[in-house]
Scaffold this motif. Structure first.
Motif, PDB file in Angstrom:
ATOM      1  N   MET B  18       0.848  -1.194   0.000  1.00 54.40           N
ATOM      2  CA  MET B  18       0.000   0.000   0.000  1.00 54.40           C
ATOM      3  C   MET B  18       0.884   1.245   0.000  1.00 54.40           C
ATOM      4  SD  MET B  18      -3.192  -0.741   0.161  1.00 54.40           S
ATOM      5  CE  MET B  18      -3.974   0.718   0.791  1.00 54.40           C
ATOM      6  N   GLY B  19       1.882   1.198   0.882  1.00 51.06           N
ATOM      7  CA  GLY B  19       2.802   2.325   1.004  1.00 51.06           C
ATOM      8  C   GLY B  19       3.450   2.649  -0.329  1.00 51.06           C
ATOM      9  N   GLY B  20       3.798   1.626  -1.097  1.00 50.00           N
ATOM     10  CA  GLY B  20       4.411   1.836  -2.408  1.00 50.00           C
ATOM     11  C   GLY B  20       3.496   2.627  -3.334  1.00 50.00           C
ATOM     12  N   THR B  21       2.192   2.291  -3.311  1.00 47.63           N
ATOM     13  CA  THR B  21       1.271   3.058  -4.163  1.00 47.63           C
ATOM     14  C   THR B  21       1.145   4.494  -3.636  1.00 47.63           C
ATOM     15  OG1 THR B  21      -0.726   2.454  -2.956  1.00 47.63           O
ATOM     16  CG2 THR B  21      -0.041   0.967  -4.699  1.00 47.63           C
ATOM     17  N   TYR B  22       1.184   4.648  -2.322  1.00 44.05           N
ATOM     18  CA  TYR B  22       1.131   6.010  -1.764  1.00 44.05           C
ATOM     19  C   TYR B  22       2.343   6.823  -2.208  1.00 44.05           C
ATOM     20  CZ  TYR B  22      -2.190   3.934   1.589  1.00 44.05           C
ATOM     21  OH  TYR B  22      -3.215   3.284   2.185  1.00 44.05           O
ATOM     22  N   VAL B  23       3.508   6.168  -2.187  1.00 41.15           N
ATOM     23  CA  VAL B  23       4.732   6.870  -2.581  1.00 41.15           C
ATOM     24  C   VAL B  23       4.588   7.352  -4.024  1.00 41.15           C
ATOM     25  CG1 VAL B  23       7.191   6.613  -3.063  1.00 41.15           C
ATOM     26  CG2 VAL B  23       6.232   5.637  -0.976  1.00 41.15           C
ATOM     27  N   LEU B  24       4.077   6.470  -4.893  1.00 38.83           N
ATOM     28  CA  LEU B  24       3.990   6.840  -6.306  1.00 38.83           C
ATOM     29  C   LEU B  24       3.037   8.004  -6.534  1.00 38.83           C
ATOM     30  CD1 LEU B  24       4.172   3.384  -8.093  1.00 38.83           C
ATOM     31  CD2 LEU B  24       5.922   5.143  -7.923  1.00 38.83           C
ATOM     32  N   ILE B  25       1.977   8.072  -5.757  1.00 35.06           N
ATOM     33  CA  ILE B  25       1.074   9.228  -5.925  1.00 35.06           C
ATOM     34  C   ILE B  25       1.644  10.457  -5.217  1.00 35.06           C
ATOM     35  CG2 ILE B  25      -0.455   8.708  -3.973  1.00 35.06           C
ATOM     36  CD1 ILE B  25      -2.728   9.731  -5.706  1.00 35.06           C
ATOM     37  N   GLY B  26       2.291  10.222  -4.075  1.00 28.05           N
ATOM     38  CA  GLY B  26       2.795  11.347  -3.287  1.00 28.05           C
ATOM     39  C   GLY B  26       3.946  12.083  -3.947  1.00 28.05           C
ATOM     40  N   LEU B  27       4.805  11.349  -4.675  1.00 24.69           N
ATOM     41  CA  LEU B  27       5.957  11.987  -5.317  1.00 24.69           C
ATOM     42  C   LEU B  27       5.507  13.100  -6.258  1.00 24.69           C
ATOM     43  CD1 LEU B  27       8.212   8.908  -6.168  1.00 24.69           C
ATOM     44  CD2 LEU B  27       8.727  10.744  -4.561  1.00 24.69           C
ATOM     45  N   GLY B  28       4.512  12.795  -7.087  1.00 32.98           N
ATOM     46  CA  GLY B  28       4.016  13.797  -8.030  1.00 32.98           C
ATOM     47  C   GLY B  28       3.431  14.994  -7.300  1.00 32.98           C
ATOM     48  N   LEU B  29       2.612  14.713  -6.297  1.00 36.32           N
ATOM     49  CA  LEU B  29       1.978  15.800  -5.537  1.00 36.32           C
ATOM     50  C   LEU B  29       3.016  16.736  -4.936  1.00 36.32           C
ATOM     51  CD1 LEU B  29      -0.912  14.365  -3.342  1.00 36.32           C
ATOM     52  CD2 LEU B  29      -1.046  16.154  -5.069  1.00 36.32           C
ATOM     53  N   THR B  30       4.024  16.137  -4.306  1.00 39.25           N
ATOM     54  CA  THR B  30       5.003  16.944  -3.586  1.00 39.25           C
ATOM     55  C   THR B  30       5.872  17.741  -4.556  1.00 39.25           C
ATOM     56  OG1 THR B  30       6.509  16.884  -1.698  1.00 39.25           O
ATOM     57  CG2 THR B  30       6.828  15.183  -3.323  1.00 39.25           C
ATOM     58  N   LEU B  31       6.207  17.144  -5.714  1.00 36.66           N
ATOM     59  CA  LEU B  31       7.034  17.871  -6.683  1.00 36.66           C
ATOM     60  C   LEU B  31       6.247  19.004  -7.341  1.00 36.66           C
ATOM     61  CD1 LEU B  31       9.010  14.996  -8.441  1.00 36.66           C
ATOM     62  CD2 LEU B  31       9.857  16.657  -6.808  1.00 36.66           C
TER      63      LEU B  31
END
Lengths: 235, 288
Positions: B18-31
């Motif tokens: 789950m965390g992996g999918t969160y990371v993939l969505i979060g990276l774009g948001l944060t950048l």
């Protein structure tokens, strides 16, 4: 003329910050803008690189009209602006800051040569190349921001208050650096609160007062005029 | 109820996944937030669209799953380019307008996908069927694959930002906008790049999520919330922060659900946001 500013007007909101100033910078010279707070020195530099809202007048660089162009296009023509407050990339290393300075230079060999040259002139930066920029001292940060600008091999360098917040010894160092840059054939337009530093390095001098040019001329001549010395230079 | 070691390990693996999918969505948001100063409220829907493109290709048209994920990543990156040019770029620097526009965008994308695919829960085929056993415990292969894919993509992004000309320019733009401008970096190019890359990563996140859990047109809302939580935990603009924040969030949710029931897993992110905002507003790895 390398740079020619004609009747430049800048307005922030309702306030007219520049009320039609004209400045000429000859290729190979060091020109300085002096004046108190709010005289419009920084705004003039910001107008040149497209960061201030121009509403009248013209700016010509090397026979090309540049006012109204986006900043990155103006920089591409060979103008580098060392912003007030340094504007470093604080969490990037010294080396990375310099690499970004060479962003427009696509030839990697030339970038490497420029970098070698920079490190020769700024050995302190070479020692600290892997350190984050924010961990440098104020003087080192100022060196880095000037070195970063030089990575772009500019024809015209705009320097905004390079001595701000530095110790007297460091200010002398900065003066030496500016002279060195001039000797390399780069034209310099310098904004300074520190009149002594500015007069030591400049050929030409413009005195700004609340958005207008109050006096201008060769530095030596202005220094000889008692009236100017007393009123503007505080000497 | 007894909780065995097998349950705990399973739960940690699920959490990492789950965390992996969160990371993939979060990276774009944060950048995107770092470079454009825009919180992309429709980023969860970009994630959802990415998953549905995989569904369209793989389930409805029989394309190989992995190929479908790659195609979806590229297609969603192009969608990102269009969104950036049409909706986000004009709003740079216009305070709060982007909230209305991107929220509207998220509703439009949800409805559009629902109209095309109809409501109801859908699933993607497994990334790699079956499980293997380590020390007597069974671990599902697809979850491990999902974790590895997420970490590899993060590593690729990190290398891009650290070692390439455009990557350095993007990092610089996030750290000092005017300073970057004065090096001749075109801000429009940077925002186009960041939205395209962020959207592509989110699409893969959606595909991983959809192949392990279910997909439906509203899956983006929750994913967006996790992404925002992860930014608060990890620190704005920090990639290591996003990775640690995302994995931590996934595992914590999963373990809490195991011990206290799934309701706790839903409450946790909100509690974490409050705790971090109170005691460490810059997050684990964030800058001031």
């Amino acid at each position: 003329m390398l740079l020619e500013i004609k009747d430049l007007r800048v307005r922030y909101g309702g306030a007219e910050v520049l009320k039609g100033i004209s400045v000429e910078v000859e290729e190979g010279s060091v020109v300085t803008l002096l004046g108190g707070n709010g005289a419009g020195k920084s705004t003039t530099l910001r107008a040149i690189t497209g960061l201030a809202p121009i509403y009248g007048g013209e700016i010509w660089f090397d026979g090309r009209r540049i006012d109204g162009q986006p900043p990155q296009k103006i920089v591409e023509l060979g103008i580098r602006h060392v912003l007030e407050g340094r504007a470093l990339f604080p969490y990037m290393s010294v080396l990375e800051n310099l690499r970004v300075g060479a962003y427009l230079q696509k030839d990697k060999r030339r970038t490497a040569e420029t970098l070698k040259d920079i490190f020769l002139h700024f050995p302190r930066l070479k020692e600290r190349q892997d350190q984050q920029a924010r961990t440098l001292s104020g003087g080192e940060q100022q060196m880095l921001t000037i070195a970063r600008a030089l990575m772009g091999n500019p024809r015209l360098l705009l320097l905004d208050e390079p001595s701000l917040g530095l110790a007297p010894m460091m200010i002398r160092e900065i003066a030496k650096i500016v002279k060195g840059i001039h000797e390399q054939g780069v034209t310099v337009l310098l904004v300074e609160q520190n009149t002594r530093l500015a007069l030591r390095v400049a050929d030409m001098c413009y005195l700004l007062e609340t958005g207008s040019v109050a006096a201008c001329g060769a530095t030596r001549e202005l220094m000889e005029s008692d009236q100017v010395r007393k009123a503007y230079l505080g000497l | 109820m007894d909780i065995t070691a097998q349950d705990a390990v399973q739960s940690i693996i699920n959490g990492l996944c789950m965390g992996g999918t969160y990371v993939l969505i979060g990276l774009g948001l944060t950048l995107i937030l770092g470079i454009m100063n825009i919180l992309q409220f429709a980023h969860g829907e970009v994630y959802m669209v990415g998953a549905f493109i995989v569904y369209l290709l793989c389930v409805l048209n029989g394309v190989n799953l992995y190929l479908a994920v790659v195609i979806s990543m590229i297609a969603t990156a192009v969608l990102g380019l269009i969104l950036e040019r049409v909706f986000l770029r004009p709003l740079k620097g216009v305070f709060l307008s982007y909230v209305c526009v991107t929220t509207g965008l998220s509703l439009i994308l949800q409805t559009a996908v629902m109209l095309v695919f109809s409501k109801g829960v859908k699933q993607l085929p497994s990334l790699w069927g079956g499980s293997f056993s380590v020390g007597g415990m069974f671990i599902s292969r697809e979850r491990v694959v999902a974790i590895v894919i997420a970490l590899l993509l993060t590593l690729a992004l990190y290398s891009f930002l650290k070692w390439t000309r455009y990557g350095l320019a993007m990092t610089a733009s996030a750290q000092h906008r005017e300073g970057a401008l004065m090096q001749g970096i075109n801000p429009n190019l940077m925002s186009a790049l960041v939205v395209a890359i962020g959207s592509g990563l989110a699409a893969v996140g959606g595909a991983l999520g959809g192949s392990i859990f279910n997909l439906d047109p509203y899956m983006g809302g929750l994913a967006f919330m996790k992404g925002v939580t992860l930014i608060v935990i990890g620190g704005l603009g920090s990639i290591p922060g996003a990775v640690v924040g995302g994995l931590f969030l996934g595992v914590a949710e999963s373990l809490l659900a195991l011990f206290f029931g799934s309701q706790m897993g839903i409450i946790l992110p909100l509690v974490l946001v409050i705790i971090f905002l109170l005691f460490r507003p810059k997050g684990l790895f964030g800058h001031d």
